[in-house]
Design a protein around this motif. Structure first.
Motif, mmCIF file in Angstrom:
data_model
loop_
_atom_site.group_PDB
_atom_site.id
_atom_site.type_symbol
_atom_site.label_atom_id
_atom_site.label_comp_id
_atom_site.label_asym_id
_atom_site.label_seq_id
_atom_site.Cartn_x
_atom_site.Cartn_y
_atom_site.Cartn_z
ATOM 1 N N ASN A 90 0.813 -1.216 0.000
ATOM 2 C CA ASN A 90 0.000 0.000 0.000
ATOM 3 C C ASN A 90 0.849 1.270 0.000
ATOM 4 O O ASN A 90 0.321 2.372 0.100
ATOM 5 C CB ASN A 90 -0.954 0.010 1.193
ATOM 6 N N GLY A 91 2.163 1.119 -0.086
ATOM 7 C CA GLY A 91 3.052 2.272 -0.135
ATOM 8 C C GLY A 91 3.640 2.674 1.196
ATOM 9 O O GLY A 91 4.557 3.517 1.247
ATOM 10 N N ASP A 92 3.142 2.110 2.292
ATOM 11 C CA ASP A 92 3.699 2.436 3.607
ATOM 12 C C ASP A 92 5.141 1.940 3.692
ATOM 13 O O ASP A 92 5.477 0.858 3.195
ATOM 14 C CB ASP A 92 2.883 1.778 4.719
ATOM 15 N N ALA A 93 5.997 2.733 4.326
ATOM 16 C CA ALA A 93 7.393 2.338 4.513
ATOM 17 C C ALA A 93 7.498 1.317 5.642
ATOM 18 O O ALA A 93 6.857 1.457 6.690
ATOM 19 C CB ALA A 93 8.247 3.557 4.816
ATOM 20 N N PHE A 94 8.301 0.286 5.429
ATOM 21 C CA PHE A 94 8.556 -0.717 6.459
ATOM 22 C C PHE A 94 9.593 -0.188 7.439
ATOM 23 O O PHE A 94 10.594 0.431 7.045
ATOM 24 C CB PHE A 94 9.073 -2.006 5.810
ATOM 25 N N SER A 95 9.342 -0.409 8.738
ATOM 26 C CA SER A 95 10.293 0.029 9.751
ATOM 27 C C SER A 95 10.202 -0.877 10.969
ATOM 28 O O SER A 95 9.374 -1.805 11.031
ATOM 29 C CB SER A 95 10.019 1.478 10.166
ATOM 30 N N SER A 96 11.031 -0.576 11.949
ATOM 31 C CA SER A 96 11.035 -1.361 13.180
ATOM 32 C C SER A 96 9.694 -1.304 13.897
ATOM 33 O O SER A 96 9.341 -2.217 14.643
ATOM 34 C CB SER A 96 12.138 -0.862 14.105
ATOM 35 N N ALA A 97 8.924 -0.233 13.669
ATOM 36 C CA ALA A 97 7.618 -0.108 14.320
ATOM 37 C C ALA A 97 6.682 -1.232 13.887
ATOM 38 O O ALA A 97 5.846 -1.704 14.674
ATOM 39 C CB ALA A 97 7.001 1.247 13.998
ATOM 40 N N ASP A 98 6.817 -1.691 12.636
ATOM 41 C CA ASP A 98 5.969 -2.779 12.140
ATOM 42 C C ASP A 98 6.349 -4.106 12.793
ATOM 43 O O ASP A 98 5.479 -4.923 13.111
ATOM 44 C CB ASP A 98 6.096 -2.892 10.621
ATOM 45 N N VAL A 99 7.636 -4.299 13.017
ATOM 46 C CA VAL A 99 8.082 -5.526 13.667
ATOM 47 C C VAL A 99 7.618 -5.545 15.120
ATOM 48 O O VAL A 99 7.078 -6.547 15.604
ATOM 49 C CB VAL A 99 9.613 -5.656 13.597
ATOM 50 N N LYS A 100 7.818 -4.428 15.812
ATOM 51 C CA LYS A 100 7.392 -4.352 17.205
ATOM 52 C C LYS A 100 5.882 -4.555 17.317
ATOM 53 O O LYS A 100 5.406 -5.293 18.184
ATOM 54 C CB LYS A 100 7.783 -3.010 17.810
ATOM 55 N N TYR A 101 5.128 -3.914 16.424
ATOM 56 C CA TYR A 101 3.675 -4.060 16.450
ATOM 57 C C TYR A 101 3.279 -5.523 16.253
ATOM 58 O O TYR A 101 2.445 -6.052 16.991
ATOM 59 C CB TYR A 101 3.027 -3.205 15.359
ATOM 60 N N THR A 102 3.879 -6.181 15.266
ATOM 61 C CA THR A 102 3.542 -7.573 14.972
ATOM 62 C C THR A 102 3.855 -8.469 16.163
ATOM 63 O O THR A 102 3.018 -9.278 16.594
ATOM 64 C CB THR A 102 4.319 -8.069 13.741
ATOM 65 N N TYR A 103 5.055 -8.326 16.705
ATOM 66 C CA TYR A 103 5.472 -9.184 17.812
ATOM 67 C C TYR A 103 4.604 -8.933 19.049
ATOM 68 O O TYR A 103 4.210 -9.886 19.739
ATOM 69 C CB TYR A 103 6.947 -8.940 18.149
ATOM 70 N N ASP A 104 4.318 -7.659 19.334
ATOM 71 C CA ASP A 104 3.509 -7.344 20.506
ATOM 72 C C ASP A 104 2.070 -7.810 20.322
ATOM 73 O O ASP A 104 1.421 -8.241 21.293
ATOM 74 C CB ASP A 104 3.540 -5.839 20.785
ATOM 75 N N TRP A 105 1.551 -7.726 19.097
ATOM 76 C CA TRP A 105 0.187 -8.201 18.836
ATOM 77 C C TRP A 105 0.097 -9.697 19.106
ATOM 78 O O TRP A 105 -0.863 -10.181 19.711
ATOM 79 C CB TRP A 105 -0.211 -7.904 17.386
ATOM 80 N N ILE A 106 1.088 -10.431 18.684
ATOM 81 C CA ILE A 106 1.097 -11.882 18.902
ATOM 82 C C ILE A 106 1.228 -12.189 20.393
ATOM 83 O O ILE A 106 0.577 -13.112 20.911
ATOM 84 C CB ILE A 106 2.251 -12.525 18.116
ATOM 85 N N ARG A 107 2.031 -11.410 21.093
ATOM 86 C CA ARG A 107 2.259 -11.656 22.517
ATOM 87 C C ARG A 107 1.067 -11.284 23.386
ATOM 88 O O ARG A 107 0.945 -11.762 24.528
ATOM 89 C CB ARG A 107 3.491 -10.869 22.985
ATOM 90 N N ASN A 108 0.178 -10.462 22.863
ATOM 91 C CA ASN A 108 -1.006 -10.034 23.610
ATOM 92 C C ASN A 108 -1.992 -11.204 23.704
ATOM 93 O O ASN A 108 -2.583 -11.614 22.710
ATOM 94 C CB ASN A 108 -1.666 -8.845 22.912
ATOM 95 N N LEU A 109 -2.172 -11.733 24.887
ATOM 96 C CA LEU A 109 -3.010 -12.917 25.050
ATOM 97 C C LEU A 109 -4.457 -12.668 24.643
ATOM 98 O O LEU A 109 -5.181 -13.612 24.302
ATOM 99 C CB LEU A 109 -2.949 -13.396 26.511
ATOM 100 N N ASP A 110 -4.884 -11.408 24.679
ATOM 101 C CA ASP A 110 -6.263 -11.095 24.278
ATOM 102 C C ASP A 110 -6.507 -11.428 22.808
ATOM 103 O O ASP A 110 -7.647 -11.652 22.402
ATOM 104 C CB ASP A 110 -6.564 -9.616 24.521
#
Length: 338
Positions: A90-110
């Protein structure tokens, strides 16, 4: 992994363009990495998404979204240096924020993520700058690079906007192909992503057709209606197509082991001697020879010989011996009958 054995075709340099058609035996109910465990689904999802590192066909780590990583002396902290200039579909730039978001989303038990098991030892995920990710574990984890680092990455802003349910039908990744058409039970069509950071994909279109019947998949290959199949054909069809001279075939040992899962709480199966008797009573080599037509080997453990670093055949072996099976049952007090 064995050496590719070219039977026919495939000579010369690949010609760019065209549609690459693959066949799967099951539907593709979701295009999210969350649901990519089934082989056919995985084959599509991995065309759309990337991960920091992947394990290649030789079971070796290869950098993808990351350029390098370092491990702290105590084995608990992994520091990844990310590639720059990578963009999502979609044109968004990839950065460390995407990795942190992905990992934290997975770690969120909810979120009840199917991938949470790989993150069980992850204590924290930090993004100190756009090109750096730091992951700390509670203790050294030998599986980290093969589990956490292989996690496919979400675009943070977009995934947060549409939610996981919306993402399943409208994924946006950094992978070589982007979604054009999706029909879970019939066909998924992906177009090449010209902005792919590892170079233009060789094909213009990646198409997966859902064909449950073994014979129908074989016929599609034979007539040229498809290029390959993700799920195996019947052994006799594999042999026939390989011998036709119209295909390039690859022979190698799978990393998977076919097995029957037993309910050890069952009154019969809870007896270890019964389970050992079953091993001796089943002619597994006959299954290999007659059912699989030699396209398999008898398993000696839960690991395939392809996993060379960890595999050993120096374990208890069970030969086909009905007399031994009967002796085990007799010694355990079991008698033939109803």
């Amino acid at each position: 992994v064995g050496t590719p054995v070219p039977i026919a075709g495939g000579q010369g340099q690949p010609q760019p363009g065209g549609t690459f058609i693959v066949l799967g035996h099951q539907e593709v109910p979701s295009l999210s990495p969350e649901d990519a465990d089934p082989t056919v689904v995985w084959a599509v999802v991995t065309q759309i998404h990337d991960r920091l590192y992947l394990v290649d066909e030789n079971n070796e780590l290869q950098p993808v979204l990351a350029e390098s990583y370092e491990i702290s002396p105590d084995g608990r902290t992994y520091t990844f240096r990310l590639r720059q200039g990578v963009t999502f579909h979609n044109g968004d730039a990839f950065s460390s924020a995407d990795v942190k978001y992905t990992y934290d989303w997975i770690r969120n038990l909810d979120n009840a993520s199917t991938r949470a098991g790989a993150f069980e030892l992850v204590e924290s995920v930090e993004a100190p700058d756009p090109n750096t990710v730091v992951v700390t574990t509670t203790e050294p984890d030998v599986s980290f690079m093969f589990g956490v680092a292989q996690t496919m990455i979400y675009p943070a802003a977009y995934h947060q906007e549409v939610g996981e349910d919306g993402y399943k039908s409208a994924p946006v990744g950094t992978g070589p192909f982007k979604l054009r058409e999706w029909n879970a039970a019939q066909r998924t069509v992906l177009d090449r992503f010209d902005g792919y950071f590892r170079g233009r994909p060789n094909f213009d279109v990646y198409q997966l057709d859902v064909v449950p019947e073994d014979g129908a998949r074989s016929a599609a290959l034979e007539t040229g209606a498809a290029d390959t199949t993700i799920w195996p054909l019947l052994p006799e069809d594999t042999t026939s197509l390989a011998e036709s001279g119209n295909f390039t075939t690859y022979d190698w040992t799978q990393s998977a082991v076919n097995h029957f899962v037993l309910n050890n709480t069952h009154p019969f199966l809870s007896d270890k001697q019964v389970r050992k008797a079953m091993m001796h009573a089943i002619d597994r080599q006959a299954l290999v020879d007659d059912i699989f037509q030699g396209q398999a080997i008898v398993a000696t453990s839960n690991l395939s010989p392809a996993i060379e670093q960890y595999y050993t055949d120096e374990v208890t072996q069970y030969d086909y011996n009905v007399d031994t099976a009967n002796q085990l049952l007799d010694a355990a007090g079991w008698a033939q009958g109803d």
